[in-house]
Design a protein around this motif. Structure first.
Motif, mmCIF file in Angstrom:
data_model
loop_
_atom_site.group_PDB
_atom_site.id
_atom_site.type_symbol
_atom_site.label_atom_id
_atom_site.label_comp_id
_atom_site.label_asym_id
_atom_site.label_seq_id
_atom_site.Cartn_x
_atom_site.Cartn_y
_atom_site.Cartn_z
ATOM 1 N N ARG A 17 -4.483 6.510 9.475
ATOM 2 C CA ARG A 17 -5.216 5.483 8.733
ATOM 3 C C ARG A 17 -5.044 5.735 7.243
ATOM 4 N N TYR A 31 -1.425 3.317 -2.904
ATOM 5 C CA TYR A 31 -2.181 4.431 -2.307
ATOM 6 C C TYR A 31 -1.359 5.722 -2.235
ATOM 7 N N ASP A 67 -1.106 3.728 8.174
ATOM 8 C CA ASP A 67 -0.224 4.488 7.293
ATOM 9 C C ASP A 67 1.058 4.815 8.060
ATOM 10 N N ASN A 70 0.782 -1.239 0.000
ATOM 11 C CA ASN A 70 0.000 0.000 0.000
ATOM 12 C C ASN A 70 0.816 1.293 0.000
ATOM 13 N N THR A 72 -4.194 -1.709 7.660
ATOM 14 C CA THR A 72 -4.391 -0.498 6.843
ATOM 15 C C THR A 72 -3.797 0.755 7.478
ATOM 16 N N ARG A 108 -6.826 -0.090 -5.483
ATOM 17 C CA ARG A 108 -6.250 -1.440 -5.477
ATOM 18 C C ARG A 108 -6.559 -2.227 -6.745
ATOM 19 N N THR A 126 -6.748 3.785 4.771
ATOM 20 C CA THR A 126 -8.018 3.540 4.090
ATOM 21 C C THR A 126 -8.976 2.848 5.051
ATOM 22 N N HIS A 184 -0.417 -4.985 -4.349
ATOM 23 C CA HIS A 184 -0.666 -3.720 -3.636
ATOM 24 C C HIS A 184 0.318 -2.633 -4.061
ATOM 25 N N PHE A 190 -11.975 0.046 4.986
ATOM 26 C CA PHE A 190 -12.589 -0.956 4.117
ATOM 27 C C PHE A 190 -14.110 -1.022 4.269
#
Length: 323
Positions: free
Chosen positions: A269, A129, A263, A119, A261, A189, A271, A157, A273
């Motif tokens: 955070r 991301y 960061d 990610n 998830t 994604r 993302t 990812h 879900f």
């Protein structure tokens, strides 16, 4: 369970479930011959070694159900023995740290698939991301070393630019082990038609996932929607370079997704879900025979089913691991 499912070699390209007896029993119930099982995401070298040691202890403790896969011969033997071969895989190359020698060390421990980034950005490249700076100089060395020792490069990812550069850098087939087409749902994604064609055109492999946030109908999806997503990708790239990569998260709750998830930076955070509920008909690994049945309902010929359910993965694993 249909005879076709029973006889077929079934390989799941990605499972990140809670590793315990209940999940292993469900793997057998579902007829899984092998699965790429995640043993590292955010853990460093030491933490990952501990995870691998624990997984190997679980394989021994559940030897009536499981075996470790170091080769495709191990997968074929597991099928004969009515067991599931566990392929050790990472969803982040974070555990390689800044030590190129760790790549071979992990291969010696049995690791056979490693996703370059999860990610976000790491020393190797950028996740899907973030703004993508491409494959780093060290990243080029890591890809070359993974090629040399026989670890498959996973880009599920990973950002578009880093993925493209890794596909071009790798001398062996690389994979999106668990992805869905952006053509069915726009999501960071999901992979565009152009990305899916690009990896296939360069000898790569695509595992199609059914993780609900990335599916067209989300938590309302059924096993038939999953087959539709598989067909969408097959119609783009052909049936020889497509398999399944369910991304089962069986046994886990919200705390796990919060950890997955996060960061960079404390309490950040990446993302949300939302609710996680797999498609109706394939909510659990044990329901895998329903996927074969849905393919039959969709009038897939038997050779197409057996390729997508496992034979394609076996072929590409043999190519990479035997390098």
């Amino acid at each position: 369970m249909s005879t076709l499912h029973q006889d077929a070699l079934i390989i799941d390209g990605l499972i990140i479930s809670k590793w315990e007896r209940a999940v292993f029993e469900d793997m057998r119930k579902g007829g899984l011959s092998a699965a790429n099982c995640t043993v590292s995401v955010w853990e460093d070298f030491r933490g990952t070694v501990a995870n691998i040691a624990r997984m190997k202890q679980l394989i021994r403790a559940n030897g009536d159900l499981l075996t470790l896969a170091r080769s495709t011969a191990d997968i074929e033997q597991a099928k004969k023995d009515g067991k599931t071969a566990i392929v050790l895989g990472f969803q982040n190359a974070h555990a390689f740290e800044d030590q190129l020698g760790y790549v071979e060390a992990f291969h010696d421990m049995g690791v056979r698939v490693v996703q370059l980034c999860y990610n976000t950005q790491n020393l190797i490249g950028t996740g899907c991301y973030e703004r993508d700076g491409g494959l780093s100089g060290y990243g080029h060395e890591v890809v070359a070393e993974m090629n040399r020792v026989g670890i498959m490069v996973d880009l599920s990812h990973v950002g578009a630019k880093t993925s493209e550069e890794a596909i071009l850098a790798s001398k062996q087939p690389v994979t999106y082990s668990h992805c869905l087409p952006a053509g069915l749902k726009e999501h960071p994604r999901n992979k565009s038609d152009a990305q899916l064609r690009f990896i296939a055109d360069h000898g790569g492999f695509i595992g199609v996932t059914m993780f609900p946030p990335f599916l067209q109908r989300g938590v309302n999806a059924t096993v038939d929607d999953y087959v539709q997503a598989l067909d969408y990708v097959i119609n783009l790239v052909g049936e020889d370079c497509v398999g399944i990569g369910t991304d089962f998260t069986q046994g886990y709750g919200q705390d796990f997704f919060d950890w997955l998830t996060h960061d960079k930076g404390v309490n950040r955070r990446l993302t949300e879900f939302g609710p996680i509920q797999n498609p109706l008909g394939i909510r659990t690994i044990g329901e895998m025979p329903n996927l074969t049945a849905a393919m039959e309902r969709a009038r897939w010929p038997a050779p197409k089913i057996t390729k997508v359910m496992g034979r394609n993965w076996l072929r590409v694993f043999a190519q990479v691991w035997g390098a």
